[in-house]
Scaffold this motif. Structure first.
Motif, mmCIF file in Angstrom:
data_model
loop_
_atom_site.group_PDB
_atom_site.id
_atom_site.type_symbol
_atom_site.label_atom_id
_atom_site.label_comp_id
_atom_site.label_asym_id
_atom_site.label_seq_id
_atom_site.Cartn_x
_atom_site.Cartn_y
_atom_site.Cartn_z
ATOM 1 N N LYS A 1 15.312 0.306 -3.656
ATOM 2 C CA LYS A 1 14.308 -0.756 -3.825
ATOM 3 C C LYS A 1 13.193 -0.603 -2.795
ATOM 4 O O LYS A 1 12.017 -0.756 -3.123
ATOM 5 N N VAL A 2 13.563 -0.315 -1.553
ATOM 6 C CA VAL A 2 12.556 -0.147 -0.502
ATOM 7 C C VAL A 2 11.598 0.975 -0.864
ATOM 8 O O VAL A 2 10.381 0.856 -0.706
ATOM 9 N N LEU A 3 12.121 2.064 -1.376
ATOM 10 C CA LEU A 3 11.303 3.230 -1.704
ATOM 11 C C LEU A 3 10.548 3.085 -3.018
ATOM 12 O O LEU A 3 9.736 3.938 -3.354
ATOM 13 N N GLY A 4 10.822 2.025 -3.743
ATOM 14 C CA GLY A 4 10.132 1.819 -5.004
ATOM 15 C C GLY A 4 10.736 2.596 -6.155
ATOM 16 O O GLY A 4 10.124 2.709 -7.214
ATOM 17 N N LEU A 5 11.918 3.150 -5.968
ATOM 18 C CA LEU A 5 12.587 3.883 -7.037
ATOM 19 C C LEU A 5 13.189 2.924 -8.058
ATOM 20 O O LEU A 5 13.458 3.306 -9.191
ATOM 21 N N LEU B 1 8.662 7.185 4.828
ATOM 22 C CA LEU B 1 9.937 6.874 4.185
ATOM 23 C C LEU B 1 10.136 7.710 2.930
ATOM 24 O O LEU B 1 11.225 8.232 2.682
ATOM 25 N N LEU B 2 9.097 7.827 2.135
ATOM 26 C CA LEU B 2 9.215 8.585 0.896
ATOM 27 C C LEU B 2 9.465 10.066 1.147
ATOM 28 O O LEU B 2 10.172 10.722 0.380
ATOM 29 N N ASN B 3 8.854 10.596 2.200
ATOM 30 C CA ASN B 3 8.956 12.027 2.463
ATOM 31 C C ASN B 3 10.282 12.450 3.079
ATOM 32 O O ASN B 3 10.589 13.633 3.133
ATOM 33 N N ARG B 4 11.051 11.513 3.577
ATOM 34 C CA ARG B 4 12.352 11.875 4.148
ATOM 35 C C ARG B 4 13.331 12.208 3.038
ATOM 36 O O ARG B 4 13.300 11.647 1.965
ATOM 37 N N GLU B 5 14.180 13.094 3.336
ATOM 38 C CA GLU B 5 15.193 13.479 2.346
ATOM 39 C C GLU B 5 16.337 12.491 2.393
ATOM 40 O O GLU B 5 17.063 12.425 3.365
ATOM 41 N N HIS B 6 16.467 11.688 1.330
ATOM 42 C CA HIS B 6 17.498 10.655 1.310
ATOM 43 C C HIS B 6 18.797 11.133 0.668
ATOM 44 O O HIS B 6 19.848 10.563 0.936
ATOM 45 N N GLY B 7 18.720 12.145 -0.150
ATOM 46 C CA GLY B 7 19.921 12.597 -0.830
ATOM 47 C C GLY B 7 20.849 13.421 0.030
ATOM 48 O O GLY B 7 22.062 13.363 -0.140
ATOM 49 N N THR B 8 20.301 14.173 0.956
ATOM 50 C CA THR B 8 21.120 15.088 1.735
ATOM 51 C C THR B 8 22.232 14.370 2.469
ATOM 52 O O THR B 8 23.394 14.755 2.393
ATOM 53 N N PHE B 9 21.897 13.286 3.159
ATOM 54 C CA PHE B 9 22.944 12.636 3.947
ATOM 55 C C PHE B 9 23.951 11.916 3.057
ATOM 56 O O PHE B 9 25.126 11.815 3.392
ATOM 57 N N ARG B 10 23.534 11.426 1.885
ATOM 58 C CA ARG B 10 24.491 10.765 0.983
ATOM 59 C C ARG B 10 25.511 11.762 0.459
ATOM 60 O O ARG B 10 26.713 11.494 0.434
ATOM 61 N N TRP B 11 25.031 12.931 0.046
ATOM 62 C CA TRP B 11 25.957 13.931 -0.476
ATOM 63 C C TRP B 11 26.757 14.594 0.636
ATOM 64 O O TRP B 11 27.890 15.038 0.417
ATOM 65 N N ALA B 12 26.180 14.649 1.835
ATOM 66 C CA ALA B 12 26.950 15.152 2.982
ATOM 67 C C ALA B 12 28.126 14.219 3.258
ATOM 68 O O ALA B 12 29.206 14.680 3.644
ATOM 69 N N ASP C 1 0.846 -1.191 0.000
ATOM 70 C CA ASP C 1 0.000 0.000 0.000
ATOM 71 C C ASP C 1 0.882 1.242 0.000
ATOM 72 O O ASP C 1 1.420 1.631 1.033
ATOM 73 N N ASP C 2 1.012 1.860 -1.171
ATOM 74 C CA ASP C 2 1.860 3.051 -1.278
ATOM 75 C C ASP C 2 1.333 4.234 -0.481
ATOM 76 O O ASP C 2 2.018 5.228 -0.325
ATOM 77 N N GLN C 3 0.107 4.135 0.009
ATOM 78 C CA GLN C 3 -0.465 5.219 0.794
ATOM 79 C C GLN C 3 -0.340 4.966 2.291
ATOM 80 O O GLN C 3 -0.812 5.765 3.090
ATOM 81 N N SER C 4 0.302 3.849 2.683
ATOM 82 C CA SER C 4 0.428 3.566 4.113
ATOM 83 C C SER C 4 1.253 4.669 4.779
ATOM 84 O O SER C 4 2.188 5.204 4.182
ATOM 85 N N PRO C 5 0.926 5.033 6.004
ATOM 86 C CA PRO C 5 1.658 6.111 6.688
ATOM 87 C C PRO C 5 3.157 5.824 6.809
ATOM 88 O O PRO C 5 3.968 6.730 6.641
ATOM 89 N N ARG C 6 3.525 4.591 7.083
ATOM 90 C CA ARG C 6 4.955 4.273 7.226
ATOM 91 C C ARG C 6 5.683 4.431 5.900
ATOM 92 O O ARG C 6 6.791 4.954 5.847
ATOM 93 N N PHE C 7 5.060 3.959 4.834
ATOM 94 C CA PHE C 7 5.712 4.070 3.531
ATOM 95 C C PHE C 7 5.824 5.530 3.122
ATOM 96 O O PHE C 7 6.862 5.968 2.611
#
Length: 168
Positions: A120-124, A54-65, A45-51
């Motif tokens: 994969k977890v994020l469905g990207l 996860l999607l709403n967190r910024e994943h790029g910032t810490f990788r580039w940091a 369920d892509d609309q689940s609150p937990r999912f």
């Protein structure tokens, strides 16, 4: 730009990017100390609150940091003429060299373990629900590994300036 100004700028970039990078891991530990694996329902369920969280967190910032922190640290060692001594763990440069190796391992973990699985977890990246569940656990363990490695990393970074005589 003179050498002192460049040194100050690079030092602050290293410091601030490091706070963002390592702080992301620490905040994850504080926010989710009793991590519960995702369930199949969370991923179907892509609309689940937990999912969605996860999607709403910024994943790029810490990788580039991570890249910015590592690059600035490497540049500072090169600029000071101690990069080779640090890499070879030579005498007083051994602590900062150990910190460099730990930071390199942590950055590689972010880019080559955590991020491919997180996509994969994020469905990207297309993956079955079972694969996404497995990847969820791997991203958790990868993140926790970096959190734990950051403790000796910080110790050896500080020991390079405030305790290098112990290794001389």
């Amino acid at each position: 730009m003179d050498g002192m100004t460049l040194d100050l700028l690079v030092r602050w970039v290293h410091f601030l990017a490091g706070i963002v990078w390592v702080g992301h891991n620490y905040s994850s530990v504080v926010q989710r100390p009793n991590w519960r694996p995702l369930s199949a329902a969370d991923l179907i369920d892509d609309q689940s609150p937990r999912f969605q969280a996860l999607l709403n967190r910024e994943h790029g910032t810490f990788r580039w940091a991570a890249v910015l922190t590592w690059s600035a640290g490497l540049f500072m060692l090169w600029q000071r003429g101690i990069l080779a001594s640090a890499l070879s763990l030579h005498r007083a440069q051994a602590p900062i060299g150990i910190g460099l190796y730990l930071g390199t391992l942590m950055m590689l973990n972010v880019w080559f373990v955590l991020w491919p699985h997180q996509k994969k977890v994020l469905g990207l990246v297309p993956a079955s629900v079972e694969e996404r569940l497995r990847c969820s656990r791997i991203t958790h363990l990868s993140s926790r590994t970096n959190t734990m490695l950051s403790l000796p990393l910080l110790f050896f970074m500080a020991a390079g300036t405030h305790g290098g005589f112990l290794f001389g």
